[in-house]
Design a protein around this motif. Structure first.
Motif, PDB file in Angstrom:
ATOM      1  N   THR A   1      -5.328   6.187   0.508  1.00 60.51           N
ATOM      2  CA  THR A   1      -4.512   4.972   0.540  1.00 60.51           C
ATOM      3  C   THR A   1      -4.792   4.148  -0.703  1.00 60.51           C
TER       4      THR A   1
ATOM      5  N   SER B   1       0.828  -1.206   0.000  1.00 58.46           N
ATOM      6  CA  SER B   1       0.000   0.000   0.000  1.00 58.46           C
ATOM      7  C   SER B   1       0.862   1.256   0.000  1.00 58.46           C
TER       8      SER B   1
ATOM      9  N   SER C   1      -4.068   0.492  -2.147  1.00 59.36           N
ATOM     10  CA  SER C   1      -3.600  -0.851  -1.792  1.00 59.36           C
ATOM     11  C   SER C   1      -3.728  -1.762  -3.010  1.00 59.36           C
TER      12      SER C   1
END
Length: 266
Positions: free
Chosen positions: A260, A122, A262
């Motif tokens: 984020t 991530s 990922s």
């Protein structure tokens, strides 16, 4: 303090940040495969102190009207940070911190901080805007250019975009939201979407990689009109949001946002 490029590594993930070129993430490689479009105007740049276009480059703060340079006539677009030289405040193996002081022609003094944090699966980007004096309206977000096709992976097809927004901002002929919320229209898009539960968009390169782009923010612009790349842009408000949905930076409450990304192999 330095403006040299910073490279972070975690497992087989590698990210390079160019503070001297708008603090953009200039490269994101997973097992040697580049995910971001290359070039000095691409990668992934922070949109600060506003996101997208400001109508005619003008925004109101109380009784004052401020005029920004029309860098995308007839509008002003994407803020100043992407054209600025940032400073590297701290850099480790997997995390780095960068700062940029707001300056003319932005009419308010303040500081922007971007934190870049990498793990094996991530990448988290965090932006903060603080004021040195008066409160002011602002926005923050990111403009990544993801490669439509991943080079060097024979069975990788063109990227597929999947998300379930609650609405689409109706786009006027001037490329700005009209203020009406409409049902989702088929792409290609250069459009803003509302996701009240937070941005959640999945990019899939068939046979290669799946990436999930998340943010607690409720707005995302999706741009997939170019052949080379697609953009998924989490942000704190819609285009022209300094006029229609301003967020206030105050001496006791900075504006903070994060996203984020990922990924997993397919």
């Amino acid at each position: 303090m330095t403006t040299q490029e910073t490279t972070l590594t975690a497992g087989d993930a590698e990210v390079t940040v160019a503070p001297g070129n708008g603090c953009r993430v200039s490269s994101l490689r997973i097992a040697g495969t580049e995910l971001l479009r290359q070039g000095e105007r691409y990668g992934c740049f922070p949109m600060v102190p506003w996101c997208g276009r400001i109508r005619d480059g003008r925004f109101r703060d109380g009784g004052q009207v401020h005029q920004m340079p029309l860098n995308s006539p007839p509008h002003a677009i994407h803020g100043f940070a992407r054209d600025a030289e940032w400073r590297t405040a701290r850099a480790g193996d997997t995390e780095a911190v960068f700062t940029y002081d707001l300056a003319e022609p932005w009419p308010y003094s303040g500081r922007v901080t971007q934190i870049v944090a990498l793990t094996e699966d991530s990448l988290t980007l965090t932006l903060g805007i603080e004021t040195y004096g008066d409160s002011f309206p602002a926005q923050a977000g990111w403009h990544p250019w993801f490669n439509r096709h991943l080079e060097g992976i024979d069975n990788s097809g063109d990227v597929q975009i999947a998300f379930e927004p609650a609405w689409q901002e109706e786009r006027g002929d001037d490329h700005l939201p009209t203020g009406r919320r409409v049902d989702i229209k088929p792409g290609p898009w250069d459009d803003c979407f509302g996701m009240p539960d937070g941005v959640d968009v999945t990019l899939t390169w068939p046979g290669a990689l799946e990436m999930n782009v998340k943010s607690r923010e409720q707005w995302v612009v999706v741009y997939d009109e170019q052949e080379a790349a697609v953009c998924v842009e989490p942000q704190t408000g819609p285009p022209d949001g300094l006029n229609t949905a301003p967020r206030l930076v105050t001496p006791v409450e900075p504006l903070e946002a994060s996203t984020t990304w990922s990924w997993r192999r397919l």
